[in-house]
Enzyme design. Structure first.
Site, PDB file in Angstrom:
ATOM      1  CB  SER A 160      65.458  84.330 -30.977  1.00  0.00           C
ATOM      2  OG  SER A 160      65.264  83.106 -31.655  1.00  0.00           O
ATOM      3  CE  LYS A 161      70.892  84.041 -26.219  1.00  0.00           C
ATOM      4  NZ  LYS A 161      69.580  84.609 -25.818  1.00  0.00           N
ATOM      5  NE  ARG A 162      63.607  80.166 -32.602  1.00  0.00           N
ATOM      6  CZ  ARG A 162      62.954  80.248 -33.759  1.00  0.00           C
ATOM      7  NH1 ARG A 162      63.312  79.476 -34.765  1.00  0.00           N
ATOM      8  NH2 ARG A 162      61.958  81.070 -33.899  1.00  0.00           N
TER       9      ARG A 162
ATOM     10  N   GLY B 133      71.026  82.105 -35.515  1.00  0.00           N
ATOM     11  CA  GLY B 133      72.451  82.260 -35.775  1.00  0.00           C
ATOM     12  C   GLY B 133      73.021  83.464 -35.067  1.00  0.00           C
TER      13      GLY B 133
END
Length: 479
Positions: free
Chosen positions: A252-254, A256
Site C-alpha cells: 500500500s501507499k505507506r 513508498g
RNA sequence: GCUCCCAUCGUCUAGCCCGGUCUAGGACAUCGCCUUUUCACGGCGGUAACAGGGGUUCGAAUCCCCUUGGGAGUACCA
C-alpha cells in the site's frame, strides 16, 4: 470458445502496481489465446470515484503497453463500459431477482442493522442478516411500499448450501454452506453494489476468464450465487496472489512508490516494468528472468502462477531495468537520453561521441536517468571532490609529479578533445621519463585527469571529456 | 471471533499435481577469487532454504493430519 477477459479498476486513485500486474496478466492471457481484453470502469462508489483518475489510469496502462480492445474510450458491442452508465441494466436484473423471490426489499435502517451486528454471535444469534424483511410474510408489504415510492435496499437471498470453485491458481476452494448471509445488491439510494454489478457485467460482456487479486477470493462465493440466480454460465476464475511490502503486509501507499505514474515519471522502461511485474507470482517455463511481451504472447499461461504472496522488491526491478537498457539499441537509447532534462551538453555532441559515450556508460547505468548523472559526474565535473581515497592517492610522492606533467600537457592541447593516442603518449612519458609504473602510474594519471579513484577505462573515458574540463580539473587538483 | 487462502535460500522462484533422477536448481542481493601494468566493467566461485510435529510408504520438498506463522474476507467499499 473465444477468450474474453477484463480489467476492472475503480477510478479512485492512480493506477497501483498491483492493479497494473493484474491488468498485465489479463492482457497477456488475451494475447496468448487470441482473445479480447476489455477495460471496464467500476465507478459505482460515487463518492470516491473521479473521472480524472479514469483518464490517468488508462494513460498509465497505455504507457505500460497494456492495450485494451474494448473500453469506455473504445466502444464495442458490449458497452457501455462504465458501471455508472449501466444503471438500467442492473435494475432490470435486480427487479427480476425480486420477482422470482431470489431477492427482497429491505427497509432496515442503519441503526437496526448496527444493532443486529452487535447482537451477532450472542445467545446463538446468527452472524448473518436476520431482519424481518427476509420473511415471506413481509414480501407483499415490501413490494407495496416500494410501489408507493418508498426507498429500500434490495437484498439477495443467499442459498444455504455449499459452493465449490475450481480456481486456476488456488485449485479447489470450498465455501461452507453458511459462509455468507443475505447481502445487499442494490443500495437504498438505488445504486447497485460491486459484487452484483460485477456478475451482471461479466455475464453480459461474456467474460470467459476472471483473473484478479486474491482479495476477491472470499467474495467469489457471493458472485457464484448470483451467477446461479441469473442462470448465467460461470466463468473460469484465477485468483492471483497479492503483492506485499517489506513488512509482508499488503502493498500500500505507506510502502513508498506504489503508483505506476511514479515509475513513469522516473523514466523506468515500461518493458522492464512489465517484465518485473510479470515475474512476481508467475514464472517463465524456461526459468528466464528477462523477456519482453513478444516472448510472453507465445507462452503465457494460467498454469505457472505461484499461490503465495510476493514481496515487491526494488532491487530486482532495478536489475531488470538495467538489463532492458543494455538490450536496447544505442540509437534508441540516445534518443531516450536526449529527452532527459539537463542533457544540453550531450545533445550538442557528435554522433560518434554519443555512440561511444552510451556504449561506455551503459555498463554503469540501471536507469535512463543514470546517464545524465554519469555524464555530469564522470565527464563534466570540473571540481573534483577531495574524498579520502583521492587524498590517499594524492599523498603518494609520485602523484604530484604526474599531476604537474599532465597539467602542462593538457594545457598544450589545442583541440576540443584529447585523442586516445595522445593519452597513451602521456602515459608513456610518465612511465619512461619519471620511471613510474603499475598502480602509482595508473592511479596517479586517473586521479590527475578525473579526480576519482575509480571509474571506466581511462582510454575510453578521457577522449570523451572536453579538454577545457580537463584543464579546470588539473588546476583544481594542483592547488 | 468465524470463514477462506498460503508456507522452498534475505528476496523472486524451479521442483510439488503424476512420491525415488533433489547431497533441492536458477535469478537478485551479498561475499570471495580471477582478469585487467590501476579501480571499475567483465568472468568464475562461495554463503544461504524444503516452518515444526505426526502419519502413509521400502522411500516424502513432493501425499494426509495437526500445530505454528502469514495473508485475505467478514459493509447499503471495491
Amino acid at each position: 470458445m473465444t477468450v474474453r477477459v477484463r480489467f476492472a479498476p475503480s477510478p479512485t486513485g492512480y493506477l497501483h502496481i498491483g492493479g497494473a500486474r493484474t491488468a498485465l496478466y489479463n492482457y497477456l492471457f488475451a494475447k496468448a489465446t487470441g482473445g479480447t481484453f476489455v477495460l471496464r470502469i467500476e465507478d459505482t462508489d460515487l463518492e470516491r470515484s473521479k473521472s480524472e483518475y479514469e483518464t490517468l489510469q488508462i494513460d498509465d496502462l497505455k504507457w505500460l503497453g497494456i492495450i485494451h480492445d474494448e473500453g469506455p474510450d473504445k466502444p464495442g458491442k458490449y458497452g457501455p463500459y462504465r458501471q455508472s452508465e449501466r444503471q438500467d441494466i442492473y435494475m432490470k436484473y435486480a427487479l427480476e431477482l425480486v420477482n422470482k423471490d431470489l431477492a427482497y426489499y429491505d427497509f432496515c435502517t442503519d441503526e437496526e442493522l448496527e444493532a443486529m451486528r452487535e447482537n451477532a454471535g450472542k445467545d446463538g444469534a446468527s452472524a448473518h442478516y436476520e431482519g424481518k424483511w427476509k420473511l415471506p410474510e413481509f414480501k407483499a408489504e415490501g413490494m407495496a411500499r416500494v410501489a408507493a415510492g418508498e426507498k429500500a435496499a434490495i437484498r439477495f437471498r443467499a442459498p444455504l448450501k455449499e459452493y465449490v470453485l475450481n480456481d486456476r491458481v488456488k485449485g479447489q476452494v470450498t465455501y461452507p454452506k453458511d459462509m455468507v448471509g443475505d447481502f445487499v445488491i442494490v443500495r437504498s439510494n438505488g445504486l447497485p453494489v460491486y459484487n452484483y454489478c460485477c456478475v451482471v457485467d461479466d455475464m453480459l460482456m461474456e467474460i470467459t476468464h476472471v483473473i484478479r487479486g486474491e482479495d476477491h477470493l472470499n467474495n467469489t462465493v457471493r458472485q457464484l450465487m448470483i451467477y446461479e440466480a441469473l442462470n448465467a454460465k460461470v466463468p473460469e476464475f484465477a485468483h492471483v496472489s497479492l503483492l506485499i511490502g517489506h513488512d509482508r503486509q499488503k502493498l500500500s501507499k505507506r510502502h513508498g512508490a506504489t503508483s505506476v505514474n511514479l515509475y513513469r515519471n522516473e523514466h523506468y522502461l515500461p518493458e522492464a516494468m512489465c517484465n518485473y511485474l510479470c515475474l512476481l507470482g508467475w514464472s517463465h517455463p524456461e526459468e528466464r528472468d528477462i523477456f519482453d511481451k513478444n516472448d510472453l504472447f507465445k507462452l503465457f499461461s494460467l498454469d505457472r502462477f505461484s499461490a503465495h504472496a510476493a514481496m515487491y522488491d526494488l532491487e530486482k526491478l532495478k536489475w531488470v531495468n538495467g538489463e532492458h537498457l543494455k538490450k536496447m539499441s544505442t540509437t534508441d537509447l540516445i534518443s531516450l537520453i536526449e529527452k532527459e532534462p539537463e542533457t544540453e551538453f550531450f545533445r550538442q555532441q557528435s554522433a560518434e561521441w554519443k555512440n561511444a559515450c552510451v556504449e561506455l556508460l551503459k555498463k554503469y547505468a540501471s536507469f535512463v536517468t543514470d546517464f545524465p548523472k554519469l555524464v555530469n559526474e564522470l565527464i563534466l565535473n570540473e571540481n573534483p571532490e577531495m574524498t579520502d581515497p583521492l587524498k590517499e592517492i594524492m599523498s603518494w610522492e609520485t602523484t604530484p609529479k604526474i599531476l604537474n606533467f599532465i597539467s602542462s600537457e593538457v594545457h598544450k592541447v589545442q583541440s576540443d578533445f584529447v585523442t586516445e593516442a595522445e593519452l597513451n603518449a602521456w602515459m608513456e612519458s610518465v612511465k619512461k621519463d619519471m620511471a613510474i609504473k603499475g598502480k602509482p602510474l595508473f592511479m596517479g594519471v586517473r586521479a590527475a585527469l578525473t579526480g576519482h579513484d575509480h571509474g571506466p577505462d581511462l582510454k575510453f573515458l578521457i577522449p570523451l571529456t572536453p579538454v577545457n574540463v580537463l584543464k579546470k580539473r588539473v588546476q583544481q587538483l594542483s592547488k
